[in-house]
Write an enzyme that holds these catalytic residues in place. Structure first.
Site, PDB file in Angstrom:
ATOM      1  N   LYS A  52       4.299 -29.469 -22.215  1.00 18.42           N
ATOM      2  CA  LYS A  52       4.749 -29.174 -20.834  1.00 18.42           C
ATOM      3  C   LYS A  52       6.137 -29.979 -20.413  1.00 18.42           C
ATOM      4  O   LYS A  52       6.374 -29.666 -19.816  1.00 18.42           O
ATOM      5  CB  LYS A  52       3.028 -29.832 -20.272  1.00 18.42           C
ATOM      6  CG  LYS A  52       1.993 -28.837 -20.464  1.00 18.42           C
ATOM      7  CD  LYS A  52       0.719 -29.896 -19.547  1.00 18.42           C
ATOM      8  CE  LYS A  52      -0.195 -28.255 -20.657  1.00 18.42           C
ATOM      9  NZ  LYS A  52      -1.712 -29.052 -20.394  1.00 18.42           N
ATOM     10  N   GLN A  96      -4.533 -34.281 -18.493  1.00 16.72           N
ATOM     11  CA  GLN A  96      -5.050 -33.516 -20.334  1.00 16.72           C
ATOM     12  C   GLN A  96      -6.461 -33.553 -20.192  1.00 16.72           C
ATOM     13  O   GLN A  96      -6.886 -34.872 -20.330  1.00 16.72           O
ATOM     14  CB  GLN A  96      -4.442 -33.800 -21.070  1.00 16.72           C
ATOM     15  CG  GLN A  96      -4.114 -32.923 -22.195  1.00 16.72           C
ATOM     16  CD  GLN A  96      -3.583 -31.732 -21.918  1.00 16.72           C
ATOM     17  OE1 GLN A  96      -2.621 -31.548 -20.656  1.00 16.72           O
ATOM     18  NE2 GLN A  96      -3.620 -30.650 -22.219  1.00 16.72           N
ATOM     19  N   ASP A 119      -3.188 -27.666 -12.024  1.00 22.46           N
ATOM     20  CA  ASP A 119      -4.827 -27.168 -12.304  1.00 22.46           C
ATOM     21  C   ASP A 119      -6.037 -26.292 -11.951  1.00 22.46           C
ATOM     22  O   ASP A 119      -6.446 -25.201 -12.794  1.00 22.46           O
ATOM     23  CB  ASP A 119      -5.616 -28.543 -13.023  1.00 22.46           C
ATOM     24  CG  ASP A 119      -4.646 -28.495 -14.508  1.00 22.46           C
ATOM     25  OD1 ASP A 119      -4.330 -27.800 -15.496  1.00 22.46           O
ATOM     26  OD2 ASP A 119      -4.946 -29.758 -15.218  1.00 22.46           O
TER      27      ASP A 119
END
Ligand code: L34
Length: 284
Positions: A52, A96, A119
Protein backbone atom coordinates in the site's frame (compact mmCIF):
# COMPACT_ATOMS: atom_id res chain seq x y z
CA UNK A 1 -8.55 -23.11 -21.50
CA UNK A 2 -9.45 -20.04 -19.53
CA UNK A 3 -8.40 -16.50 -20.22
CA UNK A 4 -6.32 -15.40 -17.25
CA UNK A 5 -7.39 -11.95 -16.01
CA UNK A 6 -4.23 -10.19 -14.87
CA UNK A 7 -4.78 -8.11 -11.76
CA UNK A 8 -1.21 -7.00 -12.16
CA UNK A 9 -2.00 -5.35 -15.50
CA UNK A 10 -5.44 -3.98 -14.66
CA UNK A 11 -4.22 -2.59 -11.33
CA UNK A 12 -1.32 -0.84 -13.08
CA UNK A 13 -3.84 0.85 -15.39
CA UNK A 14 -5.96 1.99 -12.44
CA UNK A 15 -2.90 3.33 -10.63
CA UNK A 16 -1.82 5.19 -13.78
CA UNK A 17 -5.25 6.88 -13.96
CA UNK A 18 -5.05 7.81 -10.29
CA UNK A 19 -1.55 9.21 -10.82
CA UNK A 20 -2.74 11.45 -13.65
CA UNK A 21 -5.61 12.79 -11.55
CA UNK A 22 -3.28 13.24 -8.61
CA UNK A 23 -1.03 15.45 -10.74
CA UNK A 24 -4.04 17.61 -11.60
CA UNK A 25 -4.88 17.94 -7.91
CA UNK A 26 -1.29 18.88 -7.13
CA UNK A 27 -1.56 21.73 -9.61
CA UNK A 28 -4.34 23.02 -7.33
CA UNK A 29 -2.14 22.60 -4.26
CA UNK A 30 -3.82 19.41 -3.05
CA UNK A 31 -1.81 16.30 -2.20
CA UNK A 32 -3.90 13.26 -1.19
CA UNK A 33 -2.79 11.71 2.09
CA UNK A 34 -3.37 8.19 3.41
CA UNK A 35 -2.69 7.03 6.97
CA UNK A 36 -2.23 3.30 7.47
CA UNK A 37 -2.32 1.84 10.98
CA UNK A 38 -0.83 -1.58 11.60
CA UNK A 39 -0.87 -3.18 15.04
CA UNK A 40 1.46 -6.05 15.89
CA UNK A 41 3.68 -8.01 13.54
CA UNK A 42 1.52 -10.27 11.39
CA UNK A 43 3.82 -11.02 8.42
CA UNK A 44 1.01 -11.07 5.82
CA UNK A 45 -0.31 -7.70 7.04
CA UNK A 46 3.23 -6.32 6.84
CA UNK A 47 3.49 -7.35 3.17
CA UNK A 48 0.08 -5.82 2.34
CA UNK A 49 0.85 -2.57 4.16
CA UNK A 50 4.21 -2.29 2.41
CA UNK A 51 2.45 -2.77 -0.93
CA UNK A 52 0.00 0.00 0.00
CA UNK A 53 2.82 2.38 0.86
CA UNK A 54 4.58 1.57 -2.41
CA UNK A 55 1.39 2.26 -4.36
CA UNK A 56 0.95 5.62 -2.58
CA UNK A 57 4.47 6.65 -3.56
CA UNK A 58 3.86 5.55 -7.15
CA UNK A 59 0.66 7.56 -7.63
CA UNK A 60 2.02 10.61 -5.80
CA UNK A 61 0.16 10.45 -2.48
CA UNK A 62 1.62 11.23 0.89
CA UNK A 63 1.43 8.16 3.12
CA UNK A 64 1.92 7.92 6.85
CA UNK A 65 2.44 4.59 8.55
CA UNK A 66 1.57 4.09 12.20
CA UNK A 67 3.12 0.78 13.27
CA UNK A 68 1.97 0.09 16.80
CA UNK A 69 3.17 -2.70 19.09
CA UNK A 70 0.94 -5.74 19.63
CA UNK A 71 0.34 -4.61 23.26
CA UNK A 72 -1.32 -1.36 22.16
CA UNK A 73 -4.47 -0.68 24.18
CA UNK A 74 -7.89 0.07 22.77
CA UNK A 75 -7.67 3.60 24.22
CA UNK A 76 -4.34 4.28 22.53
CA UNK A 77 -5.61 3.03 19.19
CA UNK A 78 -8.82 5.07 19.40
CA UNK A 79 -6.81 8.16 20.38
CA UNK A 80 -4.68 7.74 17.25
CA UNK A 81 -7.78 7.38 15.05
CA UNK A 82 -9.23 10.53 16.61
CA UNK A 83 -6.00 12.42 15.95
CA UNK A 84 -6.04 11.32 12.30
CA UNK A 85 -9.74 12.20 11.93
CA UNK A 86 -8.74 15.77 12.84
CA UNK A 87 -5.62 15.99 10.70
CA UNK A 88 -6.43 17.94 7.51
CA UNK A 89 -3.50 16.57 5.44
CA UNK A 90 -4.86 13.06 5.95
CA UNK A 91 -7.77 12.23 3.64
CA UNK A 92 -7.94 8.47 4.18
CA UNK A 93 -7.50 6.32 7.28
CA UNK A 94 -7.09 2.57 7.14
CA UNK A 95 -6.53 0.26 10.07
CA UNK A 96 -5.13 -2.99 8.71
CA UNK A 97 -7.12 -6.03 9.85
CA UNK A 98 -7.05 -8.41 11.60
CA UNK A 99 -6.18 -6.67 14.86
CA UNK A 100 -4.69 -8.55 17.83
CA UNK A 101 -7.40 -10.42 19.76
CA UNK A 102 -7.65 -7.99 22.70
CA UNK A 103 -8.63 -5.11 20.43
CA UNK A 104 -12.20 -4.40 19.34
CA UNK A 105 -12.23 -4.11 15.53
CA UNK A 106 -15.82 -2.92 15.41
CA UNK A 107 -15.13 -0.04 17.78
CA UNK A 108 -12.11 1.02 15.75
CA UNK A 109 -14.04 0.94 12.46
CA UNK A 110 -16.82 2.96 14.10
CA UNK A 111 -14.31 5.55 15.27
CA UNK A 112 -12.96 6.32 11.79
CA UNK A 113 -14.65 9.33 10.23
CA UNK A 114 -16.94 8.00 7.45
CA UNK A 115 -15.50 10.71 5.17
CA UNK A 116 -12.00 9.27 5.65
CA UNK A 117 -13.08 5.63 5.68
CA UNK A 118 -11.35 4.55 2.47
CA UNK A 119 -12.00 0.86 3.31
CA UNK A 120 -15.76 1.58 3.34
CA UNK A 121 -16.13 -0.54 6.49
CA UNK A 122 -17.93 2.07 8.62
CA UNK A 123 -21.63 1.22 9.15
CA UNK A 124 -22.73 4.47 7.53
CA UNK A 125 -20.75 3.64 4.39
CA UNK A 126 -21.98 0.03 4.45
CA UNK A 127 -25.55 1.37 4.59
CA UNK A 128 -24.92 3.70 1.68
CA UNK A 129 -23.62 0.79 -0.38
CA UNK A 130 -26.73 -1.21 0.47
CA UNK A 131 -28.98 1.45 -1.06
CA UNK A 132 -26.62 2.08 -3.98
CA UNK A 133 -25.75 5.68 -3.05
CA UNK A 134 -22.11 5.75 -2.03
CA UNK A 135 -18.76 7.51 -2.30
CA UNK A 136 -16.54 4.58 -1.41
CA UNK A 137 -16.76 0.90 -2.27
CA UNK A 138 -14.82 -1.65 -0.24
CA UNK A 139 -11.52 -2.20 -2.01
CA UNK A 140 -11.53 -5.96 -2.57
CA UNK A 141 -15.07 -6.36 -3.98
CA UNK A 142 -14.60 -3.18 -6.03
CA UNK A 143 -11.36 -4.63 -7.36
CA UNK A 144 -13.14 -7.83 -8.39
CA UNK A 145 -15.76 -5.78 -10.26
CA UNK A 146 -13.02 -3.79 -11.98
CA UNK A 147 -11.53 -7.08 -13.24
CA UNK A 148 -14.96 -8.17 -14.49
CA UNK A 149 -15.41 -4.84 -16.29
CA UNK A 150 -11.92 -4.95 -17.77
CA UNK A 151 -12.96 -8.01 -19.78
CA UNK A 152 -16.39 -6.67 -20.66
CA UNK A 153 -18.04 -9.54 -18.80
CA UNK A 154 -21.79 -8.98 -18.48
CA UNK A 155 -23.22 -9.58 -14.99
CA UNK A 156 -26.86 -8.78 -15.72
CA UNK A 157 -29.07 -11.86 -15.52
CA UNK A 158 -26.17 -14.18 -14.69
CA UNK A 159 -26.14 -16.65 -11.84
CA UNK A 160 -23.55 -15.28 -9.46
CA UNK A 161 -22.39 -17.37 -6.51
CA UNK A 162 -20.26 -15.89 -3.75
CA UNK A 163 -18.65 -18.36 -1.36
CA UNK A 164 -18.05 -16.56 1.94
CA UNK A 165 -20.13 -14.05 3.88
CA UNK A 166 -17.60 -11.79 5.59
CA UNK A 167 -18.38 -8.11 6.09
CA UNK A 168 -15.18 -7.24 4.24
CA UNK A 169 -15.64 -9.34 1.11
CA UNK A 170 -18.56 -11.78 0.81
CA UNK A 171 -21.47 -9.53 1.77
CA UNK A 172 -20.42 -6.39 -0.14
CA UNK A 173 -19.33 -8.55 -3.10
CA UNK A 174 -22.86 -9.96 -3.33
CA UNK A 175 -24.28 -6.44 -3.16
CA UNK A 176 -22.10 -5.15 -6.01
CA UNK A 177 -23.10 -8.09 -8.21
CA UNK A 178 -26.73 -7.42 -7.33
CA UNK A 179 -26.33 -3.73 -8.29
CA UNK A 180 -25.34 -4.96 -11.74
CA UNK A 181 -28.44 -7.13 -11.92
CA UNK A 182 -26.85 -10.48 -11.22
CA UNK A 183 -28.91 -13.21 -9.58
CA UNK A 184 -26.85 -13.65 -6.46
CA UNK A 185 -26.47 -16.55 -4.04
CA UNK A 186 -24.23 -16.36 -0.98
CA UNK A 187 -22.84 -19.67 0.28
CA UNK A 188 -21.19 -20.24 3.65
CA UNK A 189 -20.19 -22.94 6.12
CA UNK A 190 -23.81 -23.98 6.80
CA UNK A 191 -24.85 -24.13 3.15
CA UNK A 192 -26.32 -27.42 2.02
CA UNK A 193 -25.59 -28.60 -1.53
CA UNK A 194 -22.64 -26.25 -1.86
CA UNK A 195 -21.33 -28.22 -4.83
CA UNK A 196 -24.64 -28.07 -6.73
CA UNK A 197 -25.10 -24.36 -6.07
CA UNK A 198 -21.56 -23.61 -7.25
CA UNK A 199 -22.17 -25.71 -10.36
CA UNK A 200 -25.01 -23.34 -11.27
CA UNK A 201 -22.72 -20.29 -11.22
CA UNK A 202 -21.94 -18.37 -14.39
CA UNK A 203 -19.79 -16.14 -12.16
CA UNK A 204 -18.20 -17.76 -9.12
CA UNK A 205 -16.42 -15.70 -6.46
CA UNK A 206 -14.37 -17.62 -3.91
CA UNK A 207 -13.81 -15.77 -0.64
CA UNK A 208 -13.58 -18.64 1.82
CA UNK A 209 -10.05 -18.41 3.15
CA UNK A 210 -9.28 -22.08 2.56
CA UNK A 211 -6.48 -23.11 0.21
CA UNK A 212 -7.68 -24.74 -3.05
CA UNK A 213 -11.22 -25.13 -1.69
CA UNK A 214 -12.95 -24.83 -5.08
CA UNK A 215 -12.42 -28.00 -7.10
CA UNK A 216 -13.19 -28.71 -10.76
CA UNK A 217 -16.37 -30.64 -9.95
CA UNK A 218 -17.84 -27.47 -8.36
CA UNK A 219 -17.40 -25.39 -11.50
CA UNK A 220 -19.65 -25.15 -14.53
CA UNK A 221 -18.02 -25.42 -17.94
CA UNK A 222 -17.30 -21.86 -19.14
CA UNK A 223 -17.78 -20.16 -15.77
CA UNK A 224 -16.00 -16.95 -14.78
CA UNK A 225 -13.95 -17.80 -11.67
CA UNK A 226 -12.76 -14.98 -9.41
CA UNK A 227 -10.43 -15.97 -6.60
CA UNK A 228 -10.24 -13.65 -3.59
CA UNK A 229 -8.30 -16.03 -1.34
CA UNK A 230 -4.68 -15.61 -0.35
CA UNK A 231 -3.39 -18.70 1.44
CA UNK A 232 -0.27 -20.77 1.71
CA UNK A 233 -0.39 -24.34 0.38
CA UNK A 234 1.28 -27.38 1.95
CA UNK A 235 4.64 -26.26 0.52
CA UNK A 236 4.29 -22.71 1.84
CA UNK A 237 3.56 -21.36 -1.64
CA UNK A 238 0.92 -18.62 -2.14
CA UNK A 239 -2.35 -20.02 -3.45
CA UNK A 240 -5.96 -18.97 -3.73
CA UNK A 241 -9.26 -20.47 -2.59
CA UNK A 242 -9.52 -22.07 -6.03
CA UNK A 243 -7.61 -25.16 -7.10
CA UNK A 244 -6.23 -23.34 -10.13
CA UNK A 245 -4.66 -26.38 -11.78
CA UNK A 246 -7.95 -28.27 -11.73
CA UNK A 247 -10.36 -25.42 -12.41
CA UNK A 248 -8.54 -23.42 -15.09
CA UNK A 249 -9.32 -25.85 -17.96
CA UNK A 250 -13.08 -25.59 -17.24
CA UNK A 251 -13.35 -21.83 -16.74
CA UNK A 252 -13.77 -19.19 -19.45
CA UNK A 253 -11.99 -16.60 -17.30
CA UNK A 254 -9.98 -17.05 -14.12
CA UNK A 255 -7.95 -14.82 -11.81
CA UNK A 256 -4.55 -16.04 -10.59
CA UNK A 257 -3.11 -15.86 -7.08
CA UNK A 258 -0.84 -13.98 -6.68
CA UNK A 259 -1.33 -11.29 -9.30
CA UNK A 260 -5.13 -11.34 -9.39
CA UNK A 261 -7.46 -9.72 -6.87
CA UNK A 262 -4.68 -8.75 -4.38
CA UNK A 263 -3.15 -5.96 -6.47
CA UNK A 264 -6.66 -4.73 -7.32
CA UNK A 265 -7.46 -4.26 -3.62
CA UNK A 266 -4.57 -1.83 -3.43
CA UNK A 267 -5.42 -0.04 -6.67
CA UNK A 268 -8.99 0.54 -5.48
CA UNK A 269 -7.64 1.90 -2.20
CA UNK A 270 -5.75 4.47 -4.25
CA UNK A 271 -8.98 5.34 -6.08
CA UNK A 272 -10.87 5.76 -2.81
CA UNK A 273 -8.14 7.92 -1.29
CA UNK A 274 -8.13 10.17 -4.36
CA UNK A 275 -11.89 10.49 -4.11
CA UNK A 276 -11.67 11.27 -0.39
CA UNK A 277 -9.13 14.03 -1.08
CA UNK A 278 -11.38 15.52 -3.76
CA UNK A 279 -14.47 15.47 -1.56
CA UNK A 280 -12.67 16.92 1.45
CA UNK A 281 -11.26 19.72 -0.70
CA UNK A 282 -14.51 20.43 -2.52
CA UNK A 283 -13.12 19.37 -5.92
CA UNK A 284 -15.62 17.90 -8.37
N1 L34 B 1 -8.45 -2.66 6.82
N2 L34 B 1 -7.62 -4.74 6.28
C1 L34 B 1 -8.13 -3.56 5.88
N3 L34 B 1 -8.34 -3.26 4.58
C2 L34 B 1 -8.02 -4.16 3.62
O1 L34 B 1 -8.29 -3.88 2.33
C3 L34 B 1 -7.45 -5.37 3.98
N4 L34 B 1 -7.04 -6.32 3.06
C4 L34 B 1 -7.22 -7.73 3.37
C5 L34 B 1 -6.61 -7.97 4.75
N5 L34 B 1 -6.87 -6.89 5.70
C6 L34 B 1 -7.29 -5.66 5.34
C7 L34 B 1 -5.97 -6.17 2.26
O2 L34 B 1 -5.38 -5.12 2.11
C8 L34 B 1 -6.44 -8.40 2.25
N6 L34 B 1 -5.63 -7.35 1.67
C9 L34 B 1 -4.63 -7.55 0.70
C10 L34 B 1 -3.87 -6.52 0.17
C11 L34 B 1 -2.87 -6.75 -0.75
C12 L34 B 1 -2.60 -8.02 -1.19
C13 L34 B 1 -3.34 -9.05 -0.66
C14 L34 B 1 -4.34 -8.82 0.28
C15 L34 B 1 -1.48 -8.25 -2.16
O3 L34 B 1 -0.67 -7.39 -2.38
N7 L34 B 1 -1.41 -9.47 -2.74
C16 L34 B 1 -0.36 -9.85 -3.69
C17 L34 B 1 0.63 -10.81 -3.10
C18 L34 B 1 1.06 -10.52 -1.71
C19 L34 B 1 2.11 -11.49 -1.18
O4 L34 B 1 3.16 -11.59 -1.82
O5 L34 B 1 1.85 -12.11 -0.13
C20 L34 B 1 -1.05 -10.61 -4.84
O6 L34 B 1 -0.48 -10.62 -5.93
O7 L34 B 1 -2.11 -11.18 -4.62
Amino acid sequence: MAKVISGKEVSAKVRAEVKTECEQLKAQGIIPGLAVIIVGDDPASRVYVNNKKKACAEVGFVSEEYALPAETTQEELLALVEKLNNKPEINGILCQLPLPKHLDEKAVINAISPLKDVDAFHPSNVGKIMIGDYHFLPCTPAGVMELVHSEGIEVSGKNCVVIGRSNIVGKPMAMLLLHENGTVTICHSRTKNLKEICQSADILVAAVGKPKFVKADMVKEGAVVLDVGINRDENGKLCGDVDYQEVEPKASYITPVPGGVGPMTIAMLMKNTLKAAKIQNGVK
